[in-house]
Scaffold this motif. Sequence first.
Motif, short mmCIF file in Angstrom:
data_model
loop_
_atom_site.label_atom_id
_atom_site.label_comp_id
_atom_site.label_asym_id
_atom_site.label_seq_id
_atom_site.Cartn_x
_atom_site.Cartn_y
_atom_site.Cartn_z
N ALA A 18 -64.16 -1.15 91.78
CA ALA A 18 -64.72 0.00 92.50
C ALA A 18 -63.93 1.27 92.19
CB ALA A 18 -64.71 -0.28 94.01
N ASP A 26 -69.53 6.63 89.97
CA ASP A 26 -70.51 5.64 90.44
C ASP A 26 -70.56 5.63 91.97
OD1 ASP A 26 -72.12 2.97 89.73
OD2 ASP A 26 -70.93 2.66 91.54
N GLN A 28 -71.61 3.50 94.23
CA GLN A 28 -71.18 2.29 94.94
C GLN A 28 -69.64 2.20 94.92
OE1 GLN A 28 -72.89 -1.23 93.29
NE2 GLN A 28 -72.01 -2.52 94.90
N LEU A 31 -68.35 4.67 97.39
CA LEU A 31 -68.53 4.21 98.77
C LEU A 31 -67.39 3.26 99.19
CD1 LEU A 31 -70.31 4.06 101.27
CD2 LEU A 31 -71.67 2.31 100.16
N LYS A 56 -79.12 4.15 91.72
CA LYS A 56 -78.56 2.87 91.24
C LYS A 56 -77.05 2.96 91.18
CE LYS A 56 -79.32 -1.27 89.33
NZ LYS A 56 -78.25 -2.01 89.96
N GLY A 57 -76.39 2.03 91.86
CA GLY A 57 -74.95 1.89 91.73
C GLY A 57 -74.67 0.80 90.70
N VAL A 60 -75.62 -2.58 93.14
CA VAL A 60 -76.74 -2.48 94.08
C VAL A 60 -77.37 -1.08 94.05
CG1 VAL A 60 -75.80 -4.19 95.70
CG2 VAL A 60 -75.26 -1.77 96.01
N TRP A 61 -78.53 -0.98 94.69
CA TRP A 61 -79.18 0.31 94.89
C TRP A 61 -78.68 0.93 96.19
CZ3 TRP A 61 -82.57 2.16 91.25
CH2 TRP A 61 -83.08 1.23 90.34
N LEU A 62 -78.82 2.25 96.30
CA LEU A 62 -78.49 2.92 97.56
C LEU A 62 -79.65 3.84 97.92
CD1 LEU A 62 -75.66 3.11 95.61
CD2 LEU A 62 -74.76 3.78 97.82
N ALA A 318 -77.28 -3.58 104.62
CA ALA A 318 -77.72 -3.91 103.25
C ALA A 318 -78.79 -4.99 103.30
CB ALA A 318 -76.53 -4.39 102.43
N ILE A 339 -78.31 -0.83 99.53
CA ILE A 339 -77.57 -0.32 100.68
C ILE A 339 -78.52 0.58 101.47
CG2 ILE A 339 -75.64 1.15 101.46
CD1 ILE A 339 -74.35 -1.01 99.94
N TYR A 341 -78.64 3.13 103.90
CA TYR A 341 -77.63 4.05 104.44
C TYR A 341 -78.16 4.72 105.71
CZ TYR A 341 -73.12 6.10 103.23
OH TYR A 341 -71.81 6.41 103.18
#
Length: 435
Positions: A18, A26, A28, A31, A56-57, A60-62, A318, A339, A341
């Motif tokens: 991360a 990125d 994700q 985050l 797109k992370g 995953v997607w956010l 999520a 995610i 949010y």
Amino acid sequence: MKQRIRWLVMHGIVRLFAKRIARRGDPQGRLIADPAVRANPAAFTDELRAQGPMVKGAVVWLTVEHKICNDLLRSEDFHVLSMGSSLPKPMQWVMRHTETGLLHPLEPPSMLSVEPPDHTRYRKLVSSVFTTRAVAALRDRVEETAVALLDELGDEPGTVDIVERYCSQLPVTVIGDILGVPDEARPRILEFGELGAPSLDIGLTWKQYRRVYLGIEGFNDWLSNHLHELRRNPGDDLMSQIIQASDDGARLNHEELLATAGLVLAAGFETTVNLLGNGIRMLLDAPEHLETLAARPELWPNAVEEILRLDSPVQLSARTATKDTEIEGTLVRRGEGVIVYLAGANRDPKVFTDPHRFDIERDNAGKHLSFSGGRHFCLGAALARAEGEVGLRTFFERFPDARLAGTGSRRDTRVLRGWSSLPIALGTARTAVSS
Ligand code: HEM
């Protein structure tokens, strides 16, 4: 050793990865690892919004779009995702072989991480006891508790840490009363909660992970004994009723009952403390709203919705796609995570005019998603609302001259958002508190 390996897979590697991808921007990665996101989540969610409805992370997607979040939470094609199942397959293998046997809020059989039919069974059990009537009857109890706690503060005017003395005490006392927790156990429960709060986050340091583990372990042991005691010696509390209902009809095994009861107890104080702290802070920063509320106390329920909207105690959830699904022109493949949010959806300008403005009279403040939606909609929302409303109103009526006496500090968590301390100069106490 087992613990170290588990941490490494679940958090250590994720944390390193991360940090690396966060440097490249990125979302994700940011985050999980960027301190700026924790400091100012609204700026981050605005950035995401500018990038489109589905971002797109690395894995995953956010999404921060209100409509998409709302639809996803209600969709049959998206299920909750357990912490372990979101990892790549080889890492899942390691997870299975380093099982601790401890219950985790984001692992089955926690209600938060299962879907029907198990989810229906657990949820029915709690709702059969936690009825609207039972919660309405608790309002007086909330008020009595708030008044008693403020009485104690009134005796020692000066600067207090309002989170420690009030915001954390009110929810734990109320949920403790409801669930038959003896008074003397409350400080321990709060301690377990403080240790365990980052359990909803990923990318924890080894030190954080150890503390979480100790918190969950202590909580599990304590709760197991508590349930055992209530089974032998039932009281007129809701926990005794939950045990009874489980034995009679819902037939939850010991682990399921422990997870369900534990979630209700932990969710009962870990989140509401943040609503109270966030609310006190926001209102002290906006004295014009306090004046309006003093003149028009009927606005308190709406003010609480607006506080929940703008500083959501649970920032995100999520879900994972159970089949290939198109969302606003984006294909989310089966097994991919999104995610949801919540805090970002709460500031969607398509739904909330001038979304960053704190407006206690906003007519659609209650459209926030801070309590999630669909099957997993917060089971304690009515109680949390009552605690927010009564807790904040009672505080400001008792201490109308209260003011901040320092900057305070935020909790070190990402999914949960609140204050760990808020120094307040209380000023002179008013004795009469209206109901
Ligand atoms: C301001 C306070 C609170 C907030 C912001 C909050 C927020 C949430 C959210 C966002 C979820 C769903 C997560 C998801 O969809 O993945 C949830 C679920 C839940 N909450 Fe709360 N909550 C609060 C207070 C409470 C209280 C006081 C209780 C208990 C008395 C409680 C019990 C639960 C339970 C049992 C669930 C699981 C429901 C399910 O999965 O079906 N919450 N809460």
